[in-house]
Design a protein around this motif. Structure first.
Motif, PDB file in Angstrom:
ATOM      1  N   ASP A  96      -8.048   3.980  -8.082  1.00 54.31           N
ATOM      2  CA  ASP A  96      -7.633   5.352  -8.362  1.00 54.31           C
ATOM      3  C   ASP A  96      -6.844   5.889  -7.176  1.00 54.31           C
ATOM      4  N   ALA A  97      -6.059   6.911  -7.414  1.00 49.66           N
ATOM      5  CA  ALA A  97      -5.300   7.637  -6.378  1.00 49.66           C
ATOM      6  C   ALA A  97      -4.253   6.775  -5.679  1.00 49.66           C
ATOM      7  N   VAL A  98      -3.630   5.839  -6.413  1.00 56.43           N
ATOM      8  CA  VAL A  98      -2.498   5.101  -5.884  1.00 56.43           C
ATOM      9  C   VAL A  98      -1.319   5.287  -6.831  1.00 56.43           C
ATOM     10  N   ALA A  99      -0.123   5.356  -6.269  1.00 55.52           N
ATOM     11  CA  ALA A  99       1.093   5.504  -7.065  1.00 55.52           C
ATOM     12  C   ALA A  99       1.658   4.119  -7.334  1.00 55.52           C
ATOM     13  N   THR A 100       1.891   3.791  -8.601  1.00 52.15           N
ATOM     14  CA  THR A 100       2.354   2.446  -8.940  1.00 52.15           C
ATOM     15  C   THR A 100       3.481   2.432  -9.965  1.00 52.15           C
ATOM     16  N   ARG A 101       3.929   3.602 -10.430  1.00 52.02           N
ATOM     17  CA  ARG A 101       4.989   3.652 -11.440  1.00 52.02           C
ATOM     18  C   ARG A 101       6.272   4.200 -10.819  1.00 52.02           C
ATOM     19  N   ALA A 102       7.412   3.820 -11.386  1.00 53.72           N
ATOM     20  CA  ALA A 102       8.722   4.212 -10.849  1.00 53.72           C
ATOM     21  C   ALA A 102       8.871   5.728 -10.772  1.00 53.72           C
ATOM     22  N   GLU A 103       8.438   6.467 -11.782  1.00 50.89           N
ATOM     23  CA  GLU A 103       8.593   7.922 -11.768  1.00 50.89           C
ATOM     24  C   GLU A 103       7.718   8.590 -10.712  1.00 50.89           C
ATOM     25  N   GLU A 104       6.653   7.941 -10.273  1.00 51.12           N
ATOM     26  CA  GLU A 104       5.802   8.477  -9.207  1.00 51.12           C
ATOM     27  C   GLU A 104       6.394   8.215  -7.816  1.00 51.12           C
ATOM     28  N   LEU A 105       7.261   7.205  -7.700  1.00 47.12           N
ATOM     29  CA  LEU A 105       7.707   6.737  -6.389  1.00 47.12           C
ATOM     30  C   LEU A 105       9.183   6.967  -6.084  1.00 47.12           C
ATOM     31  N   ASN A 106      10.059   6.829  -7.062  1.00 48.13           N
ATOM     32  CA  ASN A 106      11.498   6.890  -6.811  1.00 48.13           C
ATOM     33  C   ASN A 106      11.923   8.262  -6.291  1.00 48.13           C
ATOM     34  N   GLY A 107      12.571   8.265  -5.132  1.00 45.89           N
ATOM     35  CA  GLY A 107      13.068   9.503  -4.544  1.00 45.89           C
ATOM     36  C   GLY A 107      12.051  10.249  -3.704  1.00 45.89           C
ATOM     37  N   LYS A 108      10.799   9.787  -3.676  1.00 46.11           N
ATOM     38  CA  LYS A 108       9.777  10.421  -2.846  1.00 46.11           C
ATOM     39  C   LYS A 108       9.972   9.991  -1.400  1.00 46.11           C
ATOM     40  N   ILE A 109       9.290  10.668  -0.487  1.00 43.89           N
ATOM     41  CA  ILE A 109       9.387  10.376   0.942  1.00 43.89           C
ATOM     42  C   ILE A 109       8.053   9.805   1.418  1.00 43.89           C
ATOM     43  N   ALA A 110       8.124   8.739   2.214  1.00 44.34           N
ATOM     44  CA  ALA A 110       6.905   8.134   2.776  1.00 44.34           C
ATOM     45  C   ALA A 110       6.391   9.027   3.903  1.00 44.34           C
ATOM     46  N   LYS A 111       5.102   9.368   3.851  1.00 40.06           N
ATOM     47  CA  LYS A 111       4.487  10.164   4.909  1.00 40.06           C
ATOM     48  C   LYS A 111       3.956   9.271   6.023  1.00 40.06           C
ATOM     49  N   ARG A 112       3.724   7.996   5.706  1.00 43.56           N
ATOM     50  CA  ARG A 112       3.260   7.038   6.709  1.00 43.56           C
ATOM     51  C   ARG A 112       3.843   5.673   6.373  1.00 43.56           C
ATOM     52  N   THR A 113       3.644   4.705   7.246  1.00 43.48           N
ATOM     53  CA  THR A 113       4.205   3.378   7.041  1.00 43.48           C
ATOM     54  C   THR A 113       3.560   2.722   5.821  1.00 43.48           C
ATOM     55  N   LEU A 114       4.402   2.216   4.923  1.00 41.55           N
ATOM     56  CA  LEU A 114       3.932   1.515   3.727  1.00 41.55           C
ATOM     57  C   LEU A 114       4.241   0.037   3.911  1.00 41.55           C
ATOM     58  N   LEU A 115       3.205  -0.796   3.804  1.00 39.31           N
ATOM     59  CA  LEU A 115       3.349  -2.221   4.078  1.00 39.31           C
ATOM     60  C   LEU A 115       3.614  -3.013   2.805  1.00 39.31           C
TER      61      LEU A 115
END
Length: 175
Positions: free
Chosen positions: A81-100
């Motif tokens: 739960d509480a993870v973003a995994t779909r294109a509409e949740e992620l595309n164009g958003k800004i990373a607040k911390r390093t994503l590995l």
């Protein structure tokens, strides 16, 4: 001198500690671009399809679909739960911390792109019935559409709080 093999439980504990120190959970998945959808379906039950980073994404960087890869979770595995995994949740958003790479992206690790930057000159509007008052102000904090931000009126020096509108203006209300 002969080395003793590491026990399986010690190996799992070490892997768990490393995952916790890294700050994200690995995605237990198989890459869907290496196998066609029919091969996956014929060899095992179809799993959930998710997007994960294919390279390091740094804080403040805009997340683009090219920086993500689509994977199919192994049978029996479900995304937490509480993870973003779909294109509409992620595309164009800004990373607040390093994503590995290869790790789920926590919803708390991304944010909307700022519509107004800190220190930018913006138009501020007060609307009550047929009365509209506008002024120029400087933002004291960045904000996305719908965010409540503080601004300083250039003429009076007063600090006001207002809502960022979709056009980049700020709407204040009577306080």
């Amino acid at each position: 001198m002969m080395a003793t093999p590491i026990s399986c439980s010690a190996f799992r504990r070490t892997a768990l500690v490393l995952a916790l120190v890294a700050g994200a959970m690995p995605a237990f998945a198989q890459e869907s671009d290496n196998q066609s959808a029919t091969q996956i379906a014929s060899s095992q039950p179809a799993g959930e399809v998710v997007l994960i980073p294919n390279r390091v994404i740094y804080p403040g960087e805009t997340i683009e679909l090219a920086a993500l890869k689509q994977v199919t979770l192994m049978a029996g595995k479900h995304k937490p739960d509480a993870v973003a995994t779909r294109a509409e949740e992620l595309n164009g958003k800004i990373a607040k911390r390093t994503l590995l790479p290869g790790r789920y992206i926590p919803a708390t690790a991304i944010r909307e792109a700022w519509l107004v930057e800190q220190g930018a000159a913006v138009q501020v509007f007060f609307i009550a019935g047929g009365l509209t008052i506008s002024a120029t102000a400087v933002t004291l904090q960045p904000g996305a559409a719908g965010d409540l931000v503080k601004v300083r009126n250039i003429d009076s020096g007063k600090i006001l709080s207002g809502t960022v509108m979709a056009d980049g203006s700020i709407r204040v209300s009577a306080s």
